[in-house]
Enzyme design. Sequence first.
Site, PDB file in Angstrom:
ATOM      1  N   LYS A  47      57.235  18.531   2.159  1.00 20.62           N
ATOM      2  CA  LYS A  47      57.312  19.268   3.407  1.00 20.62           C
ATOM      3  C   LYS A  47      56.399  18.662   4.463  1.00 20.62           C
ATOM      4  O   LYS A  47      56.473  18.989   5.636  1.00 20.62           O
ATOM      5  CB  LYS A  47      56.869  20.727   3.183  1.00 20.62           C
ATOM      6  N   GLY A  48      55.489  17.814   4.021  1.00 23.49           N
ATOM      7  CA  GLY A  48      54.425  17.341   4.906  1.00 23.49           C
ATOM      8  C   GLY A  48      54.894  16.675   6.188  1.00 23.49           C
ATOM      9  O   GLY A  48      54.211  16.737   7.210  1.00 23.49           O
ATOM     10  N   GLU A 103      56.904   9.502   6.926  1.00 25.49           N
ATOM     11  CA  GLU A 103      55.936  10.142   6.019  1.00 25.49           C
ATOM     12  C   GLU A 103      54.735  10.674   6.799  1.00 25.49           C
ATOM     13  O   GLU A 103      54.314  10.071   7.791  1.00 25.49           O
ATOM     14  CB  GLU A 103      55.449   9.134   4.975  1.00 25.49           C
ATOM     15  N   ASP A 104      54.193  11.771   6.332  1.00 22.42           N
ATOM     16  CA  ASP A 104      52.966  12.293   6.944  1.00 22.42           C
ATOM     17  C   ASP A 104      51.756  11.499   6.488  1.00 22.42           C
ATOM     18  O   ASP A 104      50.887  11.169   7.284  1.00 22.42           O
ATOM     19  CB  ASP A 104      52.784  13.779   6.626  1.00 22.42           C
ATOM     20  N   ASP A 107      48.906   8.211   0.372  1.00 22.60           N
ATOM     21  CA  ASP A 107      47.657   8.423  -0.365  1.00 22.60           C
ATOM     22  C   ASP A 107      47.567   7.309  -1.412  1.00 22.60           C
ATOM     23  O   ASP A 107      47.101   6.208  -1.116  1.00 22.60           O
ATOM     24  CB  ASP A 107      47.742   9.834  -0.995  1.00 22.60           C
ATOM     25  N   LYS A 135      45.487   6.526   3.748  1.00 22.67           N
ATOM     26  CA  LYS A 135      44.129   6.460   3.197  1.00 22.67           C
ATOM     27  C   LYS A 135      43.982   5.150   2.433  1.00 22.67           C
ATOM     28  O   LYS A 135      44.303   5.092   1.236  1.00 22.67           O
ATOM     29  CB  LYS A 135      43.893   7.619   2.224  1.00 22.67           C
ATOM     30  N   PHE A 156      39.716  15.140   1.882  1.00 22.75           N
ATOM     31  CA  PHE A 156      40.799  16.128   1.791  1.00 22.75           C
ATOM     32  C   PHE A 156      41.130  16.605   3.198  1.00 22.75           C
ATOM     33  O   PHE A 156      40.387  17.379   3.795  1.00 22.75           O
ATOM     34  CB  PHE A 156      40.371  17.298   0.910  1.00 22.75           C
ATOM     35  N   VAL A 157      42.248  16.136   3.721  1.00 25.96           N
ATOM     36  CA  VAL A 157      42.609  16.493   5.097  1.00 25.96           C
ATOM     37  C   VAL A 157      43.789  17.460   5.123  1.00 25.96           C
ATOM     38  O   VAL A 157      44.652  17.443   4.241  1.00 25.96           O
ATOM     39  CB  VAL A 157      42.938  15.249   5.957  1.00 25.96           C
ATOM     40  N   ASP A 163      48.906  20.249   3.834  1.00 22.35           N
ATOM     41  CA  ASP A 163      48.489  21.593   3.396  1.00 22.35           C
ATOM     42  C   ASP A 163      47.381  21.578   2.353  1.00 22.35           C
ATOM     43  O   ASP A 163      47.098  20.557   1.728  1.00 22.35           O
ATOM     44  CB  ASP A 163      49.679  22.324   2.782  1.00 22.35           C
ATOM     45  N   ARG A 169      49.335  23.853   7.280  1.00 25.42           N
ATOM     46  CA  ARG A 169      50.333  22.891   7.753  1.00 25.42           C
ATOM     47  C   ARG A 169      50.508  22.994   9.264  1.00 25.42           C
ATOM     48  O   ARG A 169      50.803  22.023   9.937  1.00 25.42           O
ATOM     49  CB  ARG A 169      51.691  23.135   7.079  1.00 25.42           C
TER      50      ARG A 169
HETATM   51  C1  PRP Z   1      52.246  14.257  -0.050  1.00 30.61           C
HETATM   52  C2  PRP Z   1      52.754  13.446   1.139  1.00 30.61           C
HETATM   53  C3  PRP Z   1      53.454  12.295   0.494  1.00 30.61           C
HETATM   54  C4  PRP Z   1      52.704  12.111  -0.810  1.00 30.61           C
HETATM   55  C5  PRP Z   1      51.771  10.969  -0.663  1.00 30.61           C
HETATM   56  O1  PRP Z   1      53.231  15.147  -0.457  1.00 30.61           O
HETATM   57  O2  PRP Z   1      53.622  14.182   1.949  1.00 30.61           O
HETATM   58  O3  PRP Z   1      54.806  12.557   0.256  1.00 30.61           O
HETATM   59  O4  PRP Z   1      51.952  13.304  -1.055  1.00 30.61           O
HETATM   60  O5  PRP Z   1      51.018  10.800  -1.833  1.00 30.61           O
HETATM   61  P1  PRP Z   1      51.014   9.437  -2.652  1.00 30.61           P
HETATM   62  O6  PRP Z   1      50.869   8.316  -1.693  1.00 30.61           O
HETATM   63  O7  PRP Z   1      49.785   9.590  -3.537  1.00 30.61           O
HETATM   64  O8  PRP Z   1      52.257   9.365  -3.470  1.00 30.61           O
HETATM   65  P2  PRP Z   1      52.947  16.358  -1.445  1.00 30.61           P
HETATM   66  O9  PRP Z   1      53.344  15.946  -2.841  1.00 30.61           O
HETATM   67  O10 PRP Z   1      51.543  16.859  -1.266  1.00 30.61           O
HETATM   68  O11 PRP Z   1      53.999  17.440  -0.979  1.00 30.61           O
HETATM   69  P3  PRP Z   1      54.116  18.209   0.437  1.00 30.61           P
HETATM   70  O12 PRP Z   1      54.430  17.156   1.482  1.00 30.61           O
HETATM   71  O13 PRP Z   1      55.245  19.166   0.255  1.00 30.61           O
HETATM   72  O14 PRP Z   1      52.796  18.888   0.712  1.00 30.61           O
END
Ligand code: PRP
Length: 183
Positions: A47-48, A103-104, A107, A135, A156-157, A163, A169
Amino acid sequence: MNFESAKSQLTKVLVTEEQIKTRVAELATEIDAKYAGKDVLLVGVLKGAIMFMADLSRALSISTSMDWMALSSYGSGTVSSGVIRILKDLDAEIHGKHVIIVEDIIDSGLTLSWLQTTLNARGAASVEVVAFLRKPAAAKVEVPVWLVGYDIPNEFVVGYGLDYNEKYRSLNCVAVLDPKVYS
Ligand code: PRP
């Protein structure tokens, strides 16, 4: 939600609402230039990415369509395994299409690495990645990323789609969550 209304739970702002607007417009200019005259499919990762997708898509001049995927990483707790499960797949075929993954945040890079491979295997004409945040210190795999809004520290942002337990969010900036909230 703005910083003032959540400031007791946040330690600092990393990207302000104004900086978000400016950077999104800059990214849109680059996308418009590269894809002039082409139809582009924007693929958002739920959802991000909802806030970034909403702003970026409206800032673009080129012709775009939008589709969404929801993904979940297998693994225990906070340790991501890199094995991804599709919770919601794209609604349409992408064969022959110019795809931009929106992508938001990147990580570990594991989600994106899997997604790029998957969309390329489906026969997209091209697959590029535009991520608002990255990051670098958290990277576990190298992922080719075309455009990044901001590189941020490994903290942790929350906000701008990101979220903690589904909260924050809608925060209109990107901020560091106070550890007291999750410890
Ligand atoms: C987050 C973000 C990416 C992913 C990145 O989604 O939106 O899709 O993690 O992480 P990575 O680089 O370690 O794979 P999340 O799984 O938290 O779901 P959300 O967007 O619904 O909060």
